[in-house]
Write a protein that holds these residues in place. Structure first.
Motif, mmCIF file in Angstrom:
data_model
loop_
_atom_site.group_PDB
_atom_site.id
_atom_site.type_symbol
_atom_site.label_atom_id
_atom_site.label_comp_id
_atom_site.label_asym_id
_atom_site.label_seq_id
_atom_site.Cartn_x
_atom_site.Cartn_y
_atom_site.Cartn_z
ATOM 1 N N LYS A 9 0.833 -1.211 0.000
ATOM 2 C CA LYS A 9 0.000 0.000 0.000
ATOM 3 C C LYS A 9 0.869 1.264 0.000
ATOM 4 O O LYS A 9 0.632 2.201 -0.769
ATOM 5 N N GLU A 10 1.888 1.287 0.850
ATOM 6 C CA GLU A 10 2.779 2.447 0.932
ATOM 7 C C GLU A 10 3.614 2.623 -0.338
ATOM 8 O O GLU A 10 3.826 3.748 -0.793
ATOM 9 N N SER A 13 1.338 4.123 -2.985
ATOM 10 C CA SER A 13 1.019 5.509 -2.651
ATOM 11 C C SER A 13 2.211 6.427 -2.928
ATOM 12 O O SER A 13 2.078 7.462 -3.596
ATOM 13 N N LYS A 14 3.363 6.056 -2.444
ATOM 14 C CA LYS A 14 4.553 6.886 -2.642
ATOM 15 C C LYS A 14 5.017 6.858 -4.095
ATOM 16 O O LYS A 14 5.538 7.839 -4.609
ATOM 17 N N ARG A 16 3.179 6.876 -6.677
ATOM 18 C CA ARG A 16 2.388 7.855 -7.439
ATOM 19 C C ARG A 16 2.960 9.264 -7.281
ATOM 20 O O ARG A 16 2.917 10.066 -8.209
#
Length: 135
Positions: A9-10, A13-14, A16
């Motif tokens: 997930k991280e 997110s990062k 992007r």
């Protein structure tokens, strides 16, 4: 305790934030045997391991999410910076000048401390392997 799902997930997110290609944002949780790193969680620690033809070639230990993300994004940003350098090559200049500068700028967008840490690693590398602009 950090989970693979939390790491994935991280990373997405990062990723992007810096416009990383989806192909670089894959987090493997088992050996790939081609040098591609994978994440293994054992007794509360994360390991970032690379294997090639069944042999472990690299193993880094992380005690928290920040550390494992640093390992992952060091690799992702290096790949992105290398691709950038290929598109913006300057003849007779050591290609690492562009790669290192681009990698630091990408890491700064994610975490200043990651950029500082990578900068220190680069300085250490250059002590033993200085730039050679006559390539």
């Amino acid at each position: 305790m950090v989970s693979i799902d939390e790491i994935v997930k991280e990373v997405r997110s990062k990723g992007r934030i810096i416009g990383a290609p989806e192909s670089l944002l894959v987090v493997h949780d088992s050996p790939q045997s081609d040098g591609t790193p994978y994440v293994k969680i054992v007794d509360g620690f994360c390991f970032y391991i690379s294997t090639e033809r069944g042999l472990e070639i690299s193993k880094k230990k992380a005690s928290n999410l920040d550390q494992i993300l640093y390992f992952i994004f060091s690799r992702i940003t290096k790949r992105m910076a290398s691709d950038y350098e290929l598109r913006n090559r300057i003849p007779h200049q050591d290609c690492r000048r562009i790669i290192f500068e681009k990698q630091i700028s990408l890491l700064k967008k994610l975490d200043e401390s990651w950029a500082s840490r990578r900068q220190q690693e680069i300085v250490s590398t250059l002590i033993n392997h200085p730039y050679d602009d006559e390539l």
